[in-house]
Every structure is written in structure tokens, then in C-alpha cells.
Design a protein around this motif. Structure first.
Motif, PDB file in Angstrom:
ATOM      1  N   PHE A 101      14.323  12.778   6.558  1.00 16.77           N
ATOM      2  CA  PHE A 101      14.241  11.487   5.484  1.00 16.77           C
ATOM      3  C   PHE A 101      14.331  10.359   6.231  1.00 16.77           C
ATOM      4  N   VAL A 102      13.717   9.424   5.687  1.00 19.65           N
ATOM      5  CA  VAL A 102      13.493   8.015   6.536  1.00 19.65           C
ATOM      6  C   VAL A 102      14.009   7.029   5.235  1.00 19.65           C
ATOM      7  N   GLY A 103      14.762   5.868   5.556  1.00 21.00           N
ATOM      8  CA  GLY A 103      15.074   4.735   4.812  1.00 21.00           C
ATOM      9  C   GLY A 103      14.576   3.652   5.536  1.00 21.00           C
ATOM     10  N   GLY A 104      13.769   2.717   4.488  1.00 21.07           N
ATOM     11  CA  GLY A 104      13.228   1.533   4.966  1.00 21.07           C
ATOM     12  C   GLY A 104      13.807   0.475   4.445  1.00 21.07           C
ATOM     13  N   TYR A 105      14.322  -0.507   5.538  1.00 20.84           N
ATOM     14  CA  TYR A 105      14.865  -1.562   5.225  1.00 20.84           C
ATOM     15  C   TYR A 105      14.007  -2.666   4.489  1.00 20.84           C
ATOM     16  N   HIS A 106      12.805  -2.859   5.453  1.00 24.62           N
ATOM     17  CA  HIS A 106      11.704  -4.034   5.058  1.00 24.62           C
ATOM     18  C   HIS A 106      11.016  -3.856   3.638  1.00 24.62           C
ATOM     19  N   ASP A 107      10.818  -2.351   3.403  1.00 32.10           N
ATOM     20  CA  ASP A 107       9.749  -2.260   2.001  1.00 32.10           C
ATOM     21  C   ASP A 107      10.850  -1.269   1.107  1.00 32.10           C
ATOM     22  N   GLY A 108      12.058  -1.090   1.528  1.00 29.89           N
ATOM     23  CA  GLY A 108      12.581  -0.468   0.336  1.00 29.89           C
ATOM     24  C   GLY A 108      12.159   0.943   0.099  1.00 29.89           C
ATOM     25  N   ARG A 109      11.610   1.822   0.916  1.00 26.50           N
ATOM     26  CA  ARG A 109      10.905   2.883   0.882  1.00 26.50           C
ATOM     27  C   ARG A 109      11.695   4.162   1.466  1.00 26.50           C
ATOM     28  N   ILE A 124       3.397  13.763   5.739  1.00 21.35           N
ATOM     29  CA  ILE A 124       4.379  12.992   4.863  1.00 21.35           C
ATOM     30  C   ILE A 124       4.346  13.644   3.511  1.00 21.35           C
ATOM     31  N   THR A 125       5.222  14.249   2.957  1.00 19.21           N
ATOM     32  CA  THR A 125       5.261  15.241   1.561  1.00 19.21           C
ATOM     33  C   THR A 125       5.526  14.252   0.722  1.00 19.21           C
ATOM     34  N   ASP A 126       6.396  13.155   0.532  1.00 19.34           N
ATOM     35  CA  ASP A 126       6.673  12.463  -0.359  1.00 19.34           C
ATOM     36  C   ASP A 126       7.268  11.107  -0.059  1.00 19.34           C
ATOM     37  N   GLY A 127       7.135  10.190  -0.845  1.00 21.37           N
ATOM     38  CA  GLY A 127       7.522   8.686  -0.496  1.00 21.37           C
ATOM     39  C   GLY A 127       7.890   8.016  -1.981  1.00 21.37           C
ATOM     40  N   ILE A 128       8.909   7.282  -1.846  1.00 23.06           N
ATOM     41  CA  ILE A 128       9.147   6.497  -3.244  1.00 23.06           C
ATOM     42  C   ILE A 128       9.631   4.904  -2.704  1.00 23.06           C
ATOM     43  N   PHE A 129       9.114   4.199  -3.185  1.00 16.64           N
ATOM     44  CA  PHE A 129       9.681   2.790  -3.267  1.00 16.64           C
ATOM     45  C   PHE A 129      10.513   2.218  -4.144  1.00 16.64           C
ATOM     46  N   HIS A 130      11.582   1.695  -3.618  1.00 20.03           N
ATOM     47  CA  HIS A 130      12.667   1.195  -4.682  1.00 20.03           C
ATOM     48  C   HIS A 130      11.996   0.078  -5.112  1.00 20.03           C
ATOM     49  N   LYS A 131      12.156  -0.302  -6.461  1.00 23.42           N
ATOM     50  CA  LYS A 131      11.679  -1.358  -7.234  1.00 23.42           C
ATOM     51  C   LYS A 131      12.940  -2.004  -8.158  1.00 23.42           C
ATOM     52  N   GLY A 132      12.507  -3.309  -8.142  1.00 23.48           N
ATOM     53  CA  GLY A 132      13.602  -4.017  -8.856  1.00 23.48           C
ATOM     54  C   GLY A 132      14.330  -5.181  -7.976  1.00 23.48           C
ATOM     55  N   LEU A 133      15.149  -6.008  -8.884  1.00 21.69           N
ATOM     56  CA  LEU A 133      15.878  -7.087  -8.127  1.00 21.69           C
ATOM     57  C   LEU A 133      17.521  -6.921  -8.276  1.00 21.69           C
ATOM     58  N   GLY A 134      18.202  -7.214  -7.232  1.00 16.96           N
ATOM     59  CA  GLY A 134      19.534  -7.097  -7.555  1.00 16.96           C
ATOM     60  C   GLY A 134      20.064  -8.551  -7.981  1.00 16.96           C
ATOM     61  N   VAL A 135      21.386  -8.644  -8.161  1.00 19.05           N
ATOM     62  CA  VAL A 135      22.009  -9.927  -8.795  1.00 19.05           C
ATOM     63  C   VAL A 135      22.841 -10.631  -7.423  1.00 19.05           C
ATOM     64  N   THR A 138      25.319 -14.834  -3.737  1.00 21.44           N
ATOM     65  CA  THR A 138      25.329 -15.646  -2.294  1.00 21.44           C
ATOM     66  C   THR A 138      23.906 -15.644  -1.971  1.00 21.44           C
ATOM     67  N   GLU A 139      23.407 -15.744  -0.548  1.00 23.89           N
ATOM     68  CA  GLU A 139      22.434 -16.115  -0.149  1.00 23.89           C
ATOM     69  C   GLU A 139      21.603 -14.808   0.263  1.00 23.89           C
ATOM     70  N   LYS A 140      22.344 -13.859   0.210  1.00 23.52           N
ATOM     71  CA  LYS A 140      21.602 -12.346   0.735  1.00 23.52           C
ATOM     72  C   LYS A 140      20.245 -12.115  -0.058  1.00 23.52           C
ATOM     73  N   ASN A 141      19.557 -11.568   0.549  1.00 24.77           N
ATOM     74  CA  ASN A 141      18.074 -11.240   0.311  1.00 24.77           C
ATOM     75  C   ASN A 141      18.362 -10.061  -0.858  1.00 24.77           C
ATOM     76  N   PHE A 142      17.939 -10.185  -2.212  1.00 26.76           N
ATOM     77  CA  PHE A 142      18.275  -9.058  -3.080  1.00 26.76           C
ATOM     78  C   PHE A 142      17.354  -8.197  -3.433  1.00 26.76           C
ATOM     79  N   GLN A 143      16.161  -8.282  -2.731  1.00 17.92           N
ATOM     80  CA  GLN A 143      14.994  -7.126  -2.982  1.00 17.92           C
ATOM     81  C   GLN A 143      15.516  -5.985  -2.430  1.00 17.92           C
ATOM     82  N   PRO A 144      14.689  -4.762  -2.728  1.00 17.91           N
ATOM     83  CA  PRO A 144      15.017  -3.545  -2.076  1.00 17.91           C
ATOM     84  C   PRO A 144      15.155  -3.491  -0.511  1.00 17.91           C
ATOM     85  N   HIS A 145      16.132  -2.890  -0.160  1.00 13.72           N
ATOM     86  CA  HIS A 145      16.506  -2.523   1.372  1.00 13.72           C
ATOM     87  C   HIS A 145      17.166  -1.497   1.487  1.00 13.72           C
TER      88      HIS A 145
END
Length: 347
Positions: A101-109, A124-135, A138-145
Motif C-alpha cells: 500500500f502506497v501513500g502519495g503526498y503530492h496527489d493525495g492518492r 495495481i489492484t485499486d487506487g483512491i484519490f482523497h478529495k476535499g479541502l482542509g481548514v 496557518t500557511e500550511k497547504n491544506f489540499q490532500p497530502h
């Protein structure tokens, strides 16, 4: 009695002179590192070894690289396979070595890849992209990571730590069909920025390291991973929290102690795990290095190392649990841009 041999695999960034995975024998009598070889991999940022001890897997620019572990601990490349997304930053395996199982920082997959009987990475048997925006406040990038992935102790669920969304997404794993399905979500505090997650040895507690909150969140959960309860949140630093960014997290084999490395303040903090799952700090001190990106407890639990990314070194420390302090052991090992380590016991 035959002496047990340990190998330390150290992943390094390869935009300089380093070629990839540095292979060391761990001298347990002196807690030193003896370099054996170097294995070419493009920017290995996460490593794991199959539970059968025969294969090592590494994140690479091209996806996931598989290696056969030779009797002397050296590595033989088997294959490299894509993950279906951008470059990953975390990986783990189920207890029966069926999937990576692999976690992707850049694409949230989150990706699920089959492992073949010969240890090679399959389809590759499956893959899911996380969706949405965090709140974010601060200046933290709040897209899926996705910054970490790990299995629950019973191997039924995959936990994907999402730093951007301030969540840990729990996936039910269908091993027969090679699929993952969202089961639940642990929602952390606003702007917590979770980075790492480990499970306690009692089977009912999980520890989540939160970068922006500068704390360890302690969760109590049931075997169905439903409605994980926040039991406590403990700071990883006692001074200069605005300068601190906790990065590394590890737990001893017996589950009695939790280790954290703090970037910014360049400290290590050691906590005792209580019977009820709560933690109390034993000690905290400077590590005499820059950016301790990773902290790793060595096999006997009396020693640990920090990978000081900006200082190009690995430093070993001796822990005194009874008196509450640690001291540096020997000279640092010079390694260019170390960013992950796996300690493997040779069979």
C-alpha cells in the motif's frame, strides 16, 4: 549461541552523490554502522521489508522498487512498478505479504499493488484519490497530502494519514478482490497536520503525530475501527512550540516507550506508555544535529538513532530509562541526505 545479525537499510535523496539505499551491518556490540554496499534507487523515501524477511520494497521516483534480500543482507533488484499516481512518500504491507500500500503526498492518492509469489511488484489492484479541502489557520497547504499508511493490528483495515485534510482515513481491505473501501474517518483538530501514526502493543490505542499542533494525539479504538475516541493530546515540546515541527515517530518492540524527533528545535523526546494507553514524558534533549527527520529505536530498545537530514548524518544515542536521559554514542555516520531507515534481522 549464534549471534543475531542486523542490517540497516538507509534511504537517501539522490540529487547529489548518493545513489540510493545505503546498506549497513549494525554492530550490536558497539551499536555502530559498518557500510556494506550501496544500491541504486531514485530518491528512496520510504522502505519496508516483507514479513517473511525475503524482500525489501522502496518508494522510488518511478513507483515502487522490489529487491531480493540476499543471505548477507545485500540487495538484488527484482523489478520496479508504477503506482498509478504521482511519486509516493509512504508504504506498508499486510501481514501475509499479499499487497503493498502506497501513500502519495503530492496527489493525495492511496494505491494498492499486488505482490507476486517471487516478491516482484505486480498490477495495481485499486487506487483512491482523497478529495476535499482542509481548514487551515496557518500557511500550511491544506489540499490532500497522504503522509503515512499503516495497517491496524488485526490487518483488517488500512489507515491513511492525510496531513492536508487533518484526517486519518480508515479503509476496509478486501484481500480476495484486491480492493479498499472507505470505512470511517478520524477527524483531527483544525490545522493539526497529522504526519505519522503507530499502534500500541495493547491492540486498542493509536498514536498520531501532529506537526502543526506539535502534539501526539492518543486514540482509543475498537476492533471495527468505529468512532475512534480521542483519549488525550500530549505536547512533544516544552519550549519554543512555534519553532517546532515534530517529524519522526517510533515505538519500542515491547510497546513501553514512544520516541519523537522534533525539527526546528532539533530535539528528541521520549515518553513512557502507561497501562491505560496515556503517555508521560521521560526526557527531552537536543540531538546535536540539524533537522532530525527520522527517529528509530534499535533492536534492544536501549539505543536509538536520528537521521539528521540537513547535517548529512546518522547519530546513535544510548537511552537511560531509569534516570531519564540519553547520551550520544560514538561518532556520527556520514550519509548524504538520509530520509528513511529500516532495521532488518537476517534470517
Amino acid at each position: 549461541m549464534k549471534r543475531q545479525r542486523y542490517i540497516a537499510y538507509v534511504g537517501t535523496y539522490t540529487n547529489g552523490d548518493s545513489k540510493g539505499i545505503q546498506v549497513y551491518e549494525l554492530d550490536t556490540s558497539r551499536q555502530g554502522f559498518i557500510k556494506l554496499s550501496e544500491t541504486p534507487v531514485n530518491n528512496p523515501s520510504a522502505l519496508t521489508v516483507a514479513h517473511n524477511g525475503k524482500y525489501l520494497y522502496s518508494i522510488a521516483d518511478e513507483g515502487v522498487a522490489a529487491f531480493r534480500i540476499m543471505p548477507d543482507g545485500l540487495l538484488e533488484h527484482i523489478n520496479t512498478a508504477p503506482t498509478g499516481g504521482m511519486r509516493g512518500c509512504a508504504l506498508c504491507m499486510d501481514a501475509n505479504d499479499r499487497y503493498v500500500f502506497v501513500g502519495g503526498y503530492h496527489d493525495g492518492r492511496v494505491s494498492m499493488l499486488r505482490v507476486n509469489k517471487d516478491g516482484s511488484i505486480g498490477d495495481i489492484t485499486d487506487g483512491i484519490f482523497h478529495k476535499g479541502l482542509g481548514v487551515s489557520i496557518t500557511e500550511k497547504n491544506f489540499q490532500p497530502h497522504v503522509t503515512d499508511v499503516c495497517m491496524t493490528p488485526d490487518d483488517k483495515y488500512l489507515c491513511a494519514v492525510d496531513q492536508g485534510l487533518d484526517q486519518v482515513v480508515i479503509y476496509e481491505v478486501d484481500y480476495e478482490h484486491g480492493k479498499i473501501k472507505k470505512h470511517d474517518i478520524i477527524r483531527l483538530q483544525i490545522d493539526a497536520a497529522p504526519r505519522k501514526m503507530v499502534f500500541g502493543k495493547d491492540g486498542i490505542h493509536a498514536y498520531v503525530l501532529c506537526e502543526s499542533k506539535v502534539a501526539i494525539n492518543i486514540y482509543k479504538y475498537n476492533t471495527d475501527m468505529d468512532e475512534a475516541e480521542l483519549q488525550d493530546s500530549v505536547s512533544t515540546i516544552y519550549q519554543d512550540p512555534d519553532r517546532c515541527a515534530p517529524y519522526g515517530l517510533d515505538i519500542t518492540e515491547d510497546g513501553k516507550y514512544l520516541f519523537v524527533s522534533n525539527a526546528g528545535t532539533n530535539t528528541a523526546a521520549i515518553f513512557k506508555v502507561k497501562k491505560d494507553g496515556d503517555i508521560s514524558e521521560i526526557c527531552q534533549s537536543k540531538i546535536s544535529g540539524e533537522f532530525p527527520k527520522v527517529i528509530k529505536v534499535l533492536p534492544d530498545s536501549d539505543y536509538f538513532v536520528t537521521l539528521n537530514h540537513e547535517q548529512d548524518e546518522i547519530v546513535t544515542f544510548k537511552m537511560n530509562y531509569a534516570k531519564g536521559y540519553f547520551l550520544q554514542k560514538g561518532r556520527p555516520v556520514k550519509v548524504e541526505k538520509p530520509n528513511c531507515i529500516y532495521i532488518h534481522r537476517l534470517q
